[in-house]
Write a protein that holds these residues in place. Structure first.
Motif, PDB file in Angstrom:
ATOM      1  N   ALA A 135       5.753   1.902   7.923  1.00 45.32           N
ATOM      2  CA  ALA A 135       5.977   0.622   7.235  1.00 45.32           C
ATOM      3  C   ALA A 135       5.989   0.825   5.722  1.00 45.32           C
ATOM      4  O   ALA A 135       6.887   0.337   5.025  1.00 45.32           O
ATOM      5  N   VAL A 136       4.992   1.542   5.208  1.00 50.77           N
ATOM      6  CA  VAL A 136       4.929   1.779   3.759  1.00 50.77           C
ATOM      7  C   VAL A 136       6.074   2.674   3.310  1.00 50.77           C
ATOM      8  O   VAL A 136       6.726   2.418   2.290  1.00 50.77           O
ATOM      9  N   ASP A 137       6.343   3.722   4.080  1.00 52.57           N
ATOM     10  CA  ASP A 137       7.419   4.655   3.739  1.00 52.57           C
ATOM     11  C   ASP A 137       8.765   3.933   3.656  1.00 52.57           C
ATOM     12  O   ASP A 137       9.556   4.167   2.735  1.00 52.57           O
ATOM     13  N   MET A 138       9.027   3.038   4.615  1.00 55.76           N
ATOM     14  CA  MET A 138      10.306   2.322   4.622  1.00 55.76           C
ATOM     15  C   MET A 138      10.434   1.382   3.433  1.00 55.76           C
ATOM     16  O   MET A 138      11.517   1.246   2.850  1.00 55.76           O
ATOM     17  N   ILE A 139       9.329   0.726   3.051  1.00 54.44           N
ATOM     18  CA  ILE A 139       9.364  -0.157   1.885  1.00 54.44           C
ATOM     19  C   ILE A 139       9.673   0.645   0.616  1.00 54.44           C
ATOM     20  O   ILE A 139      10.519   0.261  -0.198  1.00 54.44           O
ATOM     21  N   LEU A 142       0.901  -4.411  -4.722  1.00 54.95           N
ATOM     22  CA  LEU A 142       1.780  -3.759  -5.696  1.00 54.95           C
ATOM     23  C   LEU A 142       0.995  -2.845  -6.627  1.00 54.95           C
ATOM     24  O   LEU A 142       1.454  -1.749  -6.976  1.00 54.95           O
ATOM     25  N   MET A 143      -0.180  -3.279  -7.027  1.00 53.27           N
ATOM     26  CA  MET A 143      -1.010  -2.474  -7.924  1.00 53.27           C
ATOM     27  C   MET A 143      -1.423  -1.167  -7.255  1.00 53.27           C
ATOM     28  O   MET A 143      -1.285  -0.076  -7.835  1.00 53.27           O
ATOM     29  N   VAL A 144      -1.918  -1.248  -6.022  1.00 54.07           N
ATOM     30  CA  VAL A 144      -2.382  -0.061  -5.315  1.00 54.07           C
ATOM     31  C   VAL A 144      -1.218   0.850  -4.945  1.00 54.07           C
ATOM     32  O   VAL A 144      -1.274   2.072  -5.141  1.00 54.07           O
ATOM     33  N   ALA A 145      -0.133   0.248  -4.429  1.00 55.87           N
ATOM     34  CA  ALA A 145       1.035   1.055  -4.048  1.00 55.87           C
ATOM     35  C   ALA A 145       1.666   1.708  -5.268  1.00 55.87           C
ATOM     36  O   ALA A 145       2.073   2.886  -5.225  1.00 55.87           O
ATOM     37  N   GLY A 146       1.760   0.954  -6.365  1.00 58.69           N
ATOM     38  CA  GLY A 146       2.333   1.509  -7.599  1.00 58.69           C
ATOM     39  C   GLY A 146       1.516   2.673  -8.107  1.00 58.69           C
ATOM     40  O   GLY A 146       2.076   3.705  -8.545  1.00 58.69           O
ATOM     41  N   THR A 147       0.202   2.561  -8.058  1.00 59.07           N
ATOM     42  CA  THR A 147      -0.673   3.663  -8.477  1.00 59.07           C
ATOM     43  C   THR A 147      -0.468   4.882  -7.592  1.00 59.07           C
ATOM     44  O   THR A 147      -0.406   6.020  -8.072  1.00 59.07           O
ATOM     45  N   ALA A 148      -0.344   4.647  -6.283  1.00 59.81           N
ATOM     46  CA  ALA A 148      -0.146   5.752  -5.340  1.00 59.81           C
ATOM     47  C   ALA A 148       1.149   6.497  -5.626  1.00 59.81           C
ATOM     48  O   ALA A 148       1.193   7.739  -5.628  1.00 59.81           O
ATOM     49  N   VAL A 149       2.216   5.755  -5.895  1.00 62.45           N
ATOM     50  CA  VAL A 149       3.514   6.385  -6.197  1.00 62.45           C
ATOM     51  C   VAL A 149       3.415   7.203  -7.486  1.00 62.45           C
ATOM     52  O   VAL A 149       3.896   8.333  -7.560  1.00 62.45           O
ATOM     53  N   LYS A 197       1.735  13.025   2.256  1.00 60.63           N
ATOM     54  CA  LYS A 197       0.579  13.804   2.706  1.00 60.63           C
ATOM     55  C   LYS A 197      -0.727  13.009   2.573  1.00 60.63           C
ATOM     56  O   LYS A 197      -1.742  13.387   3.147  1.00 60.63           O
ATOM     57  N   GLU A 198      -0.688  11.932   1.790  1.00 54.81           N
ATOM     58  CA  GLU A 198      -1.900  11.123   1.572  1.00 54.81           C
ATOM     59  C   GLU A 198      -1.956   9.999   2.598  1.00 54.81           C
ATOM     60  O   GLU A 198      -1.856   8.816   2.284  1.00 54.81           O
ATOM     61  N   GLN A 199      -2.135  10.392   3.850  1.00 56.24           N
ATOM     62  CA  GLN A 199      -2.015   9.435   4.939  1.00 56.24           C
ATOM     63  C   GLN A 199      -3.086   8.342   4.889  1.00 56.24           C
ATOM     64  O   GLN A 199      -2.821   7.195   5.240  1.00 56.24           O
ATOM     65  N   GLU A 200      -4.281   8.703   4.450  1.00 55.56           N
ATOM     66  CA  GLU A 200      -5.346   7.698   4.397  1.00 55.56           C
ATOM     67  C   GLU A 200      -4.991   6.581   3.415  1.00 55.56           C
ATOM     68  O   GLU A 200      -5.204   5.391   3.696  1.00 55.56           O
ATOM     69  N   VAL A 201      -4.426   6.957   2.262  1.00 57.70           N
ATOM     70  CA  VAL A 201      -4.038   5.958   1.261  1.00 57.70           C
ATOM     71  C   VAL A 201      -2.883   5.103   1.785  1.00 57.70           C
ATOM     72  O   VAL A 201      -2.874   3.875   1.620  1.00 57.70           O
ATOM     73  N   LEU A 202      -1.926   5.752   2.435  1.00 58.66           N
ATOM     74  CA  LEU A 202      -0.799   5.006   3.015  1.00 58.66           C
ATOM     75  C   LEU A 202      -1.298   3.976   4.024  1.00 58.66           C
ATOM     76  O   LEU A 202      -0.804   2.848   4.074  1.00 58.66           O
ATOM     77  N   MET A 203      -2.280   4.361   4.820  1.00 63.55           N
ATOM     78  CA  MET A 203      -2.800   3.424   5.820  1.00 63.55           C
ATOM     79  C   MET A 203      -3.593   2.290   5.168  1.00 63.55           C
ATOM     80  O   MET A 203      -3.572   1.157   5.649  1.00 63.55           O
ATOM     81  N   ASN A 204      -4.271   2.569   4.050  1.00 64.28           N
ATOM     82  CA  ASN A 204      -4.916   1.488   3.292  1.00 64.28           C
ATOM     83  C   ASN A 204      -3.887   0.468   2.828  1.00 64.28           C
ATOM     84  O   ASN A 204      -4.081  -0.753   2.983  1.00 64.28           O
ATOM     85  N   ILE A 205      -2.787   0.951   2.254  1.00 60.35           N
ATOM     86  CA  ILE A 205      -1.735   0.059   1.759  1.00 60.35           C
ATOM     87  C   ILE A 205      -1.120  -0.731   2.920  1.00 60.35           C
ATOM     88  O   ILE A 205      -0.869  -1.941   2.817  1.00 60.35           O
ATOM     89  N   ALA A 206      -0.888  -0.033   4.036  1.00 55.84           N
ATOM     90  CA  ALA A 206      -0.311  -0.698   5.211  1.00 55.84           C
ATOM     91  C   ALA A 206      -1.215  -1.815   5.708  1.00 55.84           C
ATOM     92  O   ALA A 206      -0.739  -2.910   6.033  1.00 55.84           O
TER      93      ALA A 206
END
Length: 595
Positions: free
Chosen positions: A414-418, A470-477, A486-495
């Motif tokens: 879901a996060v990857d597609m967005i 947006l704040m968390v996802a933007g920081t992650a990017v 590779k940061e699957q835990e962070v991706l799952m937090n955002i999801a």
């Protein structure tokens, strides 16, 4: 943020507001659609439930006979074109039918495997000859289909399949060799959609008929749950398939697999919804019957809270499922209006909303798991007994978090597609994300003009929760760039943040629309449902955001982001205890799930 009136884009909910009048709610279903739903409910109660023990014991021919009866009733033909014997109805009707059979334990597994991943690859990717040959019989239930993708060494990594397809010497067909596992309906299916590698790396779909020499089957698997569904290994040993049975194009099998899975994911959510409603109804009935300390346990606050929370989560995910279903349908109509074929339009629409399909697969399956777990708790010791219904419901629900891609895979997808949509310019995430960054540096908004409207405060909260995403996802990017995967835990937090916000917003929109038709007095408990779900969402977004921020940052940057998160997840206290009591009351009075 703009207001979306008509067609919207998949994943766009993060950056845009939606008008309540533009969403589809279950109250919008027509009398004809409700009759079809009731037919499904009646079929499950009258035909499936009396046979549950015999189905679980794999009585020969029993599931096959049930499927044949469902075909005769027309339950397989809802979304099939009339030329092949179907009713050619809209996408939300197909979701409603899937919900209707969802309370049938193993039956909806066989049903969905046949009508979804079994039939649809031929309908959407088959030649005219293939469709004419197979779809009518699959629609009326004289033949059944199965989908052979998973192998012992490839599950989520579908393209890593090892099954080989080699051109015959005379060029008339392909010789298939390989092994498939966890194949639903394998015990009685007549038609198998098999994926194999042509020339070593050209992932391709084939239609393989039962009785083809070299096609053999393992024994029925011993499973934790859904015992009544047929699940076997499928072996292909020098299995010759004629060229005319290639499905789609050579090397394009991934288009079949992934497009069909988009539809399968939202339909799985609908099936989980149907199962959840049944379990919630059983929970209420038992709570009214069971007496302790000379009172029905439904009188006790701890039980009322459980009954209410079951209903809250069911109502919320239902709101999101049919909102997304209508978005898919509108996009399908738009694409058809642009000259695309019916098949291309639906696949394109489902692909556009693949984010929402993944979100709903996760939320739907986890709602059912929550509901059955609380169902066991409400039943107490009897919930653990195989003589009572929660035993089977509990075991059968667990598979749904694995089906159609595990929930972990779907969260990351879901996060990857967005993010990919943003990189392609299909979603303007950059503008809103930059605006959030600037807001972090600005003086906080301490109020301003008081907005009016039923959910004005709640929509402001939703808007802020989207800023948190947006704040968390933007920081992650920014932090991880190309290594973000590779940061699957962070991706799952955002999801998790996105899943809950989409569902909370969908619930508010549904209730607002229905209040505009019936008035606040008629929808008091539903208003409570929307507010309680949002209160829970705020806490979850805060927790997931904190976990992600702590994982990515330190020092002044971490403190700034933590302050921003605190600002964006600020909400007034709400008395959820009393709200849950008000939500539980109509359920207890009606002795059933009523929302």
């Amino acid at each position: 943020m703009e207001v979306t009136q008509q067609t919207t884009k998949g994943g766009e909910f993060i950056i845009k507001e939606t008008e309540a009048q533009s969403v589809f709610t279950p109250a919008d279903f027509s009398e004809e659609q409700r009759m079809m739903y009731q037919t499904c409910l009646d079929f499950v109660v009258n035909e499936v439930h009396p046979l549950l023990d015999r189905l679980d014991n794999h009585e020969e021919g029993l599931m096959e006979n049930l499927m044949r009866k469902a075909g005769e009733l027309g339950l397989f033909g809802v979304s099939i074109p009339a030329e092949y014997g179907g009713y050619d109805m809209d996408f939300n009707t197909s979701l409603l039918v899937t919900e209707g059979v969802g309370g049938g334990h193993s039956f909806p597994v066989a049903f969905a495997a046949h009508t979804g991943i079994g039939m649809l690859p031929i309908l959407y990717f088959g030649t005219e000859e293939q469709k004419a040959k197979y779809i009518p019989d699959l629609t009326n239930g004289t033949k059944f289909a199965a989908y052979c993708l998973t192998e012992p060494g490839s599950g989520s990594d579908a393209l890593g399949a090892k099954t080989k397809a080699v051109l015959t010497e005379d060029g008339s067909g392909y010789v298939l060799n390989g092994q498939k596992m966890w194949i639903t309906n394998a015990g009685f299916a007549d038609v198998f959609i098999v994926f194999a590698q042509v020339d070593g790396d050209k992932f391709t779909g084939f239609i393989v008929e039962r009785g083809t020499p070299g096609l053999t089957f393992g024994n029925e698997e011993h499973k934790m749950g859904i015992k009544g569904s047929s699940t076997r290994q499928v072996f292909l040993s020098d299995c010759v398939v004629p060229k005319e049975n290639i499905l789609g194009e050579i090397g394009k099998g991934h288009l079949i697999a992934f497009n069909i899975l988009n539809i399968g994911r939202i339909k799985l959510a609908a099936a989980c919804l149907g199962a959840s409603k049944r379990v919630a109804g059983l929970s209420v009935k038992y709570a009214n019957e069971r007496q302790q300390f000379k009172l029905p346990i439904a009188k006790f606050g701890a039980i009322r809270q459980k009954i209410a929370q079951q209903a809250i989560r069911i109502y919320a995910v239902e709101s999101a499922i049919y909102r997304a279903g209508m978005d898919i349908y509108r996009k399908e109509q738009e694409m058809a209006g642009q000259g695309q074929s019916a098949n291309e339009a639906l696949l394109g629409a489902a692909r556009e909303f693949a984010v929402e399909c993944a979100i709903l697969k996760v939320e739907g399956s986890e709602v059912l798991d929550y509901v059955v777990d609380e169902g066991v708790q409400i039943y107490g010791g009897y919930g653990f007994s195989a003589d009572y219904p929660m035993d089977r419901a509990y075991r059968d629900s667990r598979i749904n978090r694995l089906f159609e891609g595990t929930n972990e895979i779907n969260r990351m997808l879901a996060v990857d597609m967005i993010l990919k949509k943003a990189m392609k310019g299909e979603l303007d995430l950059m503008g809103p994300a930059m605006a959030v960054q600037q807001e972090l540096m600005a003086i906080p908004d301490f109020g301003g003009e008081e907005e009016t409207g039923l959910f004005s405060k709640e929509y402001k909260t939703i808007k802020n929760l989207k800023k948190a995403i947006l704040m968390v996802a933007g920081t992650a990017v920014q932090k991880y760039m190309n290594s973000l995967a590779k940061e699957q835990e962070v991706l799952m937090n955002i999801a998790d943040m996105a899943i809950k916000v989409y569902t909370a917003e969908s619930t508010l929109l549904r209730v607002e629309k229905e209040v505009s038709l019936k008035g606040e007095d008629a929808l008091g408990p539903q208003i409570d449902i929307a507010r309680v779900y949002l209160a829970d969402t705020v806490d979850l977004v805060n927790k997931s955001g904190k976990d992600a921020i702590a994982a990515m940052t330190e020092g002044d940057e971490q403190r700034l982001l933590a302050l921003g998160l605190k600002r964006f997840t600020k909400a007034e206290l709400f008395n959820t205890k009393e709200a849950r009591r008000r939500i539980a009351a109509p359920l207890i009075e009606a002795n059933d799930y009523v929302y």
